[in-house]
Design a protein around this motif. Structure first.
Motif, PDB file in Angstrom:
ATOM      1  N   ILE A 193     -22.512 118.084 -85.489  1.00 41.08           N
ATOM      2  CA  ILE A 193     -22.950 117.214 -84.401  1.00 41.08           C
ATOM      3  C   ILE A 193     -22.853 115.788 -84.914  1.00 41.08           C
TER       4      ILE A 193
ATOM      5  N   SER B 131     -22.999 111.800 -83.517  1.00 39.13           N
ATOM      6  CA  SER B 131     -23.321 110.962 -82.357  1.00 39.13           C
ATOM      7  C   SER B 131     -22.163 110.064 -81.938  1.00 39.13           C
TER       8      SER B 131
ATOM      9  N   GLN C 183     -23.367 116.378 -78.277  1.00 40.72           N
ATOM     10  CA  GLN C 183     -24.645 116.481 -78.971  1.00 40.72           C
ATOM     11  C   GLN C 183     -25.466 117.667 -78.483  1.00 40.72           C
TER      12      GLN C 183
END
Length: 101
Positions: A67, A69, A74
């Protein structure tokens, strides 16, 4: 939500580039894990190994679940189990929520 009693709040927060506490998700259901922070972050999703004491990186087929950003994705749908964040990039506290789908 069907979470274990040890993580009944449905979320964990990590405040450094380390491994977070974990969320225990009850068998027989699917969950959406969502990740957020006020700053940029990158982490690998980890799942408790079959031995019940060590952790493995989670994979979606042959791709490790990361994950980040900066890439926009997300969220991740997972099956029951114990999950934690293994944080690589940290700027502000990161929260991982679980909700049943």
């Amino acid at each position: 939500m069907a979470l274990s009693a040890t993580t009944s709040d449905g979320y964990v927060v990590v405040s450094s580039a380390t491994q977070s506490d974990h969320i225990n998700l009850v068998p027989g259901r699917s969950y959406l894990l969502s990740f957020s922070s006020a700053g940029a972050f990158a982490l690998d999703l980890q799942v408790m190994a079959g031995d019940g004491s060590s952790w493995d990186d989670a994979y979606d087929g042959t791709t490790k679940v990361t994950i980040d950003s900066t890439t926009g994705v997300q969220n991740k749908v997972v099956v029951a189990g114990s999950y934690r964040m293994d944080v690589d990039t940290y700027n502000n506290p990161i929260t991982m929520w679980a909700r049943e789908v």
